[in-house]
Enzyme design. Structure first.
Site, PDB file in Angstrom:
ATOM      1  N   SER A 124       0.818  -1.231   0.000  1.00  0.00           N
ATOM      2  CA  SER A 124       0.000   0.000   0.000  1.00  0.00           C
ATOM      3  C   SER A 124       0.844   1.270   0.000  1.00  0.00           C
ATOM      4  O   SER A 124       1.918   1.321   0.623  1.00  0.00           O
ATOM      5  CB  SER A 124      -0.879  -0.009   1.263  1.00  0.00           C
ATOM      6  OG  SER A 124      -1.391   1.274   1.517  1.00  0.00           O
ATOM      7  N   GLU A 126       0.183   3.628   1.748  1.00  0.00           N
ATOM      8  CA  GLU A 126       0.269   4.051   3.157  1.00  0.00           C
ATOM      9  C   GLU A 126       1.655   3.750   3.732  1.00  0.00           C
ATOM     10  O   GLU A 126       2.053   4.334   4.732  1.00  0.00           O
ATOM     11  CB  GLU A 126      -0.787   3.334   4.004  1.00  0.00           C
ATOM     12  CG  GLU A 126      -2.144   3.991   3.995  1.00  0.00           C
ATOM     13  CD  GLU A 126      -2.165   5.375   4.633  1.00  0.00           C
ATOM     14  OE1 GLU A 126      -1.819   5.510   5.815  1.00  0.00           O
ATOM     15  OE2 GLU A 126      -2.534   6.332   3.933  1.00  0.00           O
ATOM     16  N   TYR A 148      -1.713   0.561  10.539  1.00  0.00           N
ATOM     17  CA  TYR A 148      -1.956  -0.134   9.267  1.00  0.00           C
ATOM     18  C   TYR A 148      -0.721  -0.042   8.360  1.00  0.00           C
ATOM     19  O   TYR A 148      -0.272  -1.049   7.799  1.00  0.00           O
ATOM     20  CB  TYR A 148      -3.184   0.472   8.572  1.00  0.00           C
ATOM     21  CG  TYR A 148      -3.376   0.012   7.143  1.00  0.00           C
ATOM     22  CD1 TYR A 148      -3.994  -1.200   6.861  1.00  0.00           C
ATOM     23  CD2 TYR A 148      -2.919   0.784   6.072  1.00  0.00           C
ATOM     24  CE1 TYR A 148      -4.162  -1.628   5.550  1.00  0.00           C
ATOM     25  CE2 TYR A 148      -3.073   0.362   4.757  1.00  0.00           C
ATOM     26  CZ  TYR A 148      -3.698  -0.842   4.502  1.00  0.00           C
ATOM     27  OH  TYR A 148      -3.860  -1.267   3.206  1.00  0.00           O
TER      28      TYR A 148
HETATM   29  P1  NDP Z   1     -11.466  -4.602   1.639  1.00  0.00           P
HETATM   30  O1  NDP Z   1     -11.427  -4.014   3.007  1.00  0.00           O
HETATM   31  O2  NDP Z   1     -12.614  -4.289   0.744  1.00  0.00           O
HETATM   32  O3  NDP Z   1     -11.387  -6.210   1.747  1.00  0.00           O
HETATM   33  C1  NDP Z   1     -10.626  -6.831   2.741  1.00  0.00           C
HETATM   34  C2  NDP Z   1     -10.816  -8.331   2.642  1.00  0.00           C
HETATM   35  O4  NDP Z   1     -10.030  -8.963   3.662  1.00  0.00           O
HETATM   36  C3  NDP Z   1     -12.269  -8.815   2.856  1.00  0.00           C
HETATM   37  O5  NDP Z   1     -12.528  -9.884   1.991  1.00  0.00           O
HETATM   38  C4  NDP Z   1     -12.237  -9.301   4.300  1.00  0.00           C
HETATM   39  O6  NDP Z   1     -13.209 -10.292   4.573  1.00  0.00           O
HETATM   40  C5  NDP Z   1     -10.846  -9.924   4.333  1.00  0.00           C
HETATM   41  N1  NDP Z   1     -10.348 -10.130   5.687  1.00  0.00           N
HETATM   42  C6  NDP Z   1     -10.296  -9.241   6.702  1.00  0.00           C
HETATM   43  N2  NDP Z   1      -9.783  -9.814   7.804  1.00  0.00           N
HETATM   44  C7  NDP Z   1      -9.512 -11.103   7.484  1.00  0.00           C
HETATM   45  C8  NDP Z   1      -8.979 -12.197   8.199  1.00  0.00           C
HETATM   46  N3  NDP Z   1      -8.631 -12.100   9.493  1.00  0.00           N
HETATM   47  N4  NDP Z   1      -8.822 -13.384   7.554  1.00  0.00           N
HETATM   48  C9  NDP Z   1      -9.191 -13.508   6.257  1.00  0.00           C
HETATM   49  N5  NDP Z   1      -9.729 -12.510   5.525  1.00  0.00           N
HETATM   50  C10 NDP Z   1      -9.876 -11.315   6.134  1.00  0.00           C
HETATM   51  O7  NDP Z   1     -10.083  -4.181   0.930  1.00  0.00           O
HETATM   52  P2  NDP Z   1      -9.802  -3.835  -0.610  1.00  0.00           P
HETATM   53  O8  NDP Z   1     -10.425  -4.893  -1.450  1.00  0.00           O
HETATM   54  O9  NDP Z   1     -10.105  -2.417  -0.865  1.00  0.00           O
HETATM   55  O10 NDP Z   1      -8.223  -3.982  -0.661  1.00  0.00           O
HETATM   56  C11 NDP Z   1      -7.614  -5.244  -0.982  1.00  0.00           C
HETATM   57  C12 NDP Z   1      -6.214  -5.277  -0.382  1.00  0.00           C
HETATM   58  O11 NDP Z   1      -5.417  -4.223  -0.907  1.00  0.00           O
HETATM   59  C13 NDP Z   1      -6.166  -5.111   1.139  1.00  0.00           C
HETATM   60  O12 NDP Z   1      -5.097  -5.891   1.622  1.00  0.00           O
HETATM   61  C14 NDP Z   1      -5.829  -3.641   1.332  1.00  0.00           C
HETATM   62  O13 NDP Z   1      -5.187  -3.419   2.555  1.00  0.00           O
HETATM   63  C15 NDP Z   1      -4.903  -3.406   0.136  1.00  0.00           C
HETATM   64  N6  NDP Z   1      -4.887  -2.070  -0.390  1.00  0.00           N
HETATM   65  C16 NDP Z   1      -6.076  -1.468  -0.724  1.00  0.00           C
HETATM   66  C17 NDP Z   1      -6.074  -0.230  -1.312  1.00  0.00           C
HETATM   67  C18 NDP Z   1      -7.339   0.460  -1.671  1.00  0.00           C
HETATM   68  O14 NDP Z   1      -7.290   1.682  -1.911  1.00  0.00           O
HETATM   69  N7  NDP Z   1      -8.456  -0.241  -1.764  1.00  0.00           N
HETATM   70  C19 NDP Z   1      -4.788   0.468  -1.630  1.00  0.00           C
HETATM   71  C20 NDP Z   1      -3.616  -0.294  -1.256  1.00  0.00           C
HETATM   72  C21 NDP Z   1      -3.676  -1.522  -0.680  1.00  0.00           C
HETATM   73  P3  NDP Z   1     -14.716  -9.899   5.083  1.00  0.00           P
HETATM   74  O15 NDP Z   1     -15.483  -9.628   3.815  1.00  0.00           O
HETATM   75  O16 NDP Z   1     -15.129 -11.111   5.802  1.00  0.00           O
HETATM   76  O17 NDP Z   1     -14.584  -8.673   5.927  1.00  0.00           O
HETATM   77  P1  GDR Z   2      -7.005   5.902   3.167  1.00  0.00           P
HETATM   78  O1  GDR Z   2      -8.536   5.950   2.684  1.00  0.00           O
HETATM   79  O2  GDR Z   2      -6.862   6.207   4.594  1.00  0.00           O
HETATM   80  O3  GDR Z   2      -6.217   6.715   2.201  1.00  0.00           O
HETATM   81  O4  GDR Z   2      -6.681   4.345   3.012  1.00  0.00           O
HETATM   82  P2  GDR Z   2      -9.818   6.638   3.308  1.00  0.00           P
HETATM   83  O5  GDR Z   2     -10.818   6.690   2.233  1.00  0.00           O
HETATM   84  O6  GDR Z   2     -10.196   6.032   4.601  1.00  0.00           O
HETATM   85  O7  GDR Z   2      -9.284   8.139   3.631  1.00  0.00           O
HETATM   86  C1  GDR Z   2      -8.793   8.996   2.611  1.00  0.00           C
HETATM   87  C2  GDR Z   2      -8.608  10.399   3.180  1.00  0.00           C
HETATM   88  O8  GDR Z   2      -9.889  10.950   3.479  1.00  0.00           O
HETATM   89  C3  GDR Z   2      -9.821  11.573   4.761  1.00  0.00           C
HETATM   90  N1  GDR Z   2     -11.169  11.643   5.354  1.00  0.00           N
HETATM   91  C4  GDR Z   2     -11.930  10.598   5.718  1.00  0.00           C
HETATM   92  N2  GDR Z   2     -11.724   9.267   5.612  1.00  0.00           N
HETATM   93  C5  GDR Z   2     -12.713   8.437   6.030  1.00  0.00           C
HETATM   94  N3  GDR Z   2     -12.542   7.107   5.904  1.00  0.00           N
HETATM   95  N4  GDR Z   2     -13.882   8.908   6.576  1.00  0.00           N
HETATM   96  C6  GDR Z   2     -14.131  10.245   6.707  1.00  0.00           C
HETATM   97  O9  GDR Z   2     -15.185  10.647   7.193  1.00  0.00           O
HETATM   98  C7  GDR Z   2     -13.111  11.134   6.244  1.00  0.00           C
HETATM   99  N5  GDR Z   2     -13.018  12.484   6.184  1.00  0.00           N
HETATM  100  C8  GDR Z   2     -11.846  12.783   5.638  1.00  0.00           C
HETATM  101  C9  GDR Z   2      -8.859  10.693   5.543  1.00  0.00           C
HETATM  102  O10 GDR Z   2      -8.380  11.382   6.687  1.00  0.00           O
HETATM  103  C10 GDR Z   2      -7.798  10.444   4.474  1.00  0.00           C
HETATM  104  O11 GDR Z   2      -6.901  11.514   4.418  1.00  0.00           O
HETATM  105  C11 GDR Z   2      -7.099   3.628   1.861  1.00  0.00           C
HETATM  106  C12 GDR Z   2      -7.395   2.175   2.300  1.00  0.00           C
HETATM  107  O12 GDR Z   2      -8.032   1.506   1.245  1.00  0.00           O
HETATM  108  C13 GDR Z   2      -6.115   1.448   2.653  1.00  0.00           C
HETATM  109  O13 GDR Z   2      -6.401   0.063   2.843  1.00  0.00           O
HETATM  110  C14 GDR Z   2      -5.127   1.591   1.495  1.00  0.00           C
HETATM  111  O14 GDR Z   2      -3.923   0.921   1.783  1.00  0.00           O
HETATM  112  C15 GDR Z   2      -4.871   3.068   1.219  1.00  0.00           C
HETATM  113  O15 GDR Z   2      -6.110   3.672   0.857  1.00  0.00           O
HETATM  114  C16 GDR Z   2      -3.889   3.288   0.061  1.00  0.00           C
END
Ligand code: NDP
Ligand code: GDR
Length: 328
Positions: A124, A126, A148
């Site tokens: 990520s 992050e 995270y």
């Molecule tokens: P989601 O939060 O939508 O999905 C997370 C998944 O992980 C779900 O299927 C959840 O299952 C599963 N999970 C959570 N805890 C466990 C556990 N203990 N054992 C097994 N499975 C588990 O994430 P995204 O699809 O958005 O992201 C996919 C991956 O990419 C994640 O690893 C995230 O951290 C990473 N990532 C995401 C980004 C983004 O912007 N979306 C950017 C960079 C990295 P359940 O449905 O049961 O909750």
């Molecule tokens: P992020 O995504 O932290 O970048 O992580 P998120 O959408 O949670 O926040 C993005 C930015 O928006 C600001 N923010 C808020 N965020 C949330 N969730 N709720 C609010 O009400 C709100 N108001 C403002 C946050 O402070 C932040 O700056 C996502 C996740 O998908 C991670 O798993 C992944 O690794 C990173 O993107 C890349």
């Protein structure tokens, strides 16, 4: 013989798109699915009968080993994680266990059970935290500022160690924020597009947000799922950045989303200090030149088109539930 893929996090946003992509490529697709009290499969319900779902959890080493023995995968995509940054401050140990140690458990079980399988680790942006260099590349030093980010950095370095020590094929996609109509409702983009739809239909009058002035590099989750697949088709396990190359503030996302519905965000958005994070990543911008050059990866959905799709989806779903309640 069909290629076999095993996806952790198959019920999540990106894992669900990846499962569809792999089915379209004629893979046999297996997914690790954890037990929840609710119906946690809504994102894969439309094609669930074509998947093999195996119960398990990344915190339970035995269940990972069992799943690998059942499916004998050629490719493994580790998409599972506690992925919410703000939640990682409230549940740091759980986040470390799932997002950090969970990845290491998987790498170790693969080494023991099916060492030839290729692994994609969902790293990520992050991990860069408040990076000193912009845009960020595969060479930019990590400087995480949340539990995270630290957990993902731990998993990323474990991948590197397993590559060097055991020649494991573990490749890391360092993905920047990616969104879609399947995005979890507690992430900022989806929280905004759902609020736009509900405000448009007069179901509510305001939206509470935290920091509007952080900048993120937003792509579509479909593009990142495609990048994950391309990563495992490359001959060597390497790190790749997946990003759009354009950064926008949360305020700009908000403004554009409300405008799509003919609304002015300023009239509805209220700042709630309780939604500010103890530490914040203020600006992220990715450079995907390496993925474009070596994988031929190209992001296909612009910032504007992404917002359009999300707003349209959430407007349609509010309209659908309003018309069902009238009909009922
Ligand atoms: P989601 O939060 O939508 O999905 C997370 C998944 O992980 C779900 O299927 C959840 O299952 C599963 N999970 C959570 N805890 C466990 C556990 N203990 N054992 C097994 N499975 C588990 O994430 P995204 O699809 O958005 O992201 C996919 C991956 O990419 C994640 O690893 C995230 O951290 C990473 N990532 C995401 C980004 C983004 O912007 N979306 C950017 C960079 C990295 P359940 O449905 O049961 O909750
Ligand atoms: P992020 O995504 O932290 O970048 O992580 P998120 O959408 O949670 O926040 C993005 C930015 O928006 C600001 N923010 C808020 N965020 C949330 N969730 N709720 C609010 O009400 C709100 N108001 C403002 C946050 O402070 C932040 O700056 C996502 C996740 O998908 C991670 O798993 C992944 O690794 C990173 O993107 C890349």
């Amino acid at each position: 013989m069909k290629r076999r893929a095993f996806i952790t996090g198959i019920t999540g946003q990106t894992g669900s798109y990846l499962a569809e992509l792999l089915l379209a490529k004629d893979y046999e697709v297996f997914g690790l699915i954890r037990r929840t009290s609710g119906h946690g499969t809504s994102r894969i319900d439309a094609f669930k009968d074509r998947l093999y779902l195996i119960p398990g959890d990344l915190t339970d080493q035995g269940s990972i080993s069992r799943a690998l023995k059942i499916c004998h995968p050629d490719e493994i995509y580790n998409m599972a994680s506690q992925s919410h940054v703000a939640v990682s401050f409230e549940a740091p140990l759980h986040t470390a266990d799932v997002t950090g140690l969970g990845a290491l458990r998987l790498f170790e079980m693969v080494r023991q059970v099916c060492p030839k399988a290729r692994i994609y680790q969902a790293s990520s942006s992050e991990q860069f935290g408040n990076a000193r260099v912009s845009p960020q590349t595969e060479e930019t030093p990590f400087n995480p500022v949340s539990p995270y980010g630290v957990a993902k950095t731990f998993a990323h370095f474990c991948a590197k160690v397993y590559r060097q020590a055991y020649h494991s094929f573990i490749a890391c996609g360092i993905a920047f924020n990616h969104e879609s109509p399947r995005r979890g409702e507690e992430f900022v983009t989806r929280k905004i597009t759902i609020a736009v739809a509900e405000i448009k239909h007069k179901l509510r009058q305001e939206l509470e947000l935290g920091n509007l002035d952080s900048f993120r590099d937003w792509s579509h989750a479909v593009d990142v799922a495609h990048g994950a697949w391309l990563t495992l088709q490359h001959e060597t396990p390497e790190d790749f950045i997946f990003a759009s190359g354009v950064s926008h503030s949360v305020r700009e996302f908000c403004q554009a989303a409300f405008e799509k519905a003919g609304l002015n965000y300023d009239s509805y958005v209220k700042i709630n200090d309780a939604l500010m994070r103890p530490t914040e990543v203020s600006r992220l911008l990715g450079n995907s030149a390496k993925a474009k050059r070596l994988l031929g990866w190209i992001p296909t959905v612009s910032f504007d088109a992404l917002i359009q799709e999300m707003v349209e989806h959430d407007l349609a779903s509010v309209e659908h539930s309003l018309s069902s309640s009238v009909a009922g």
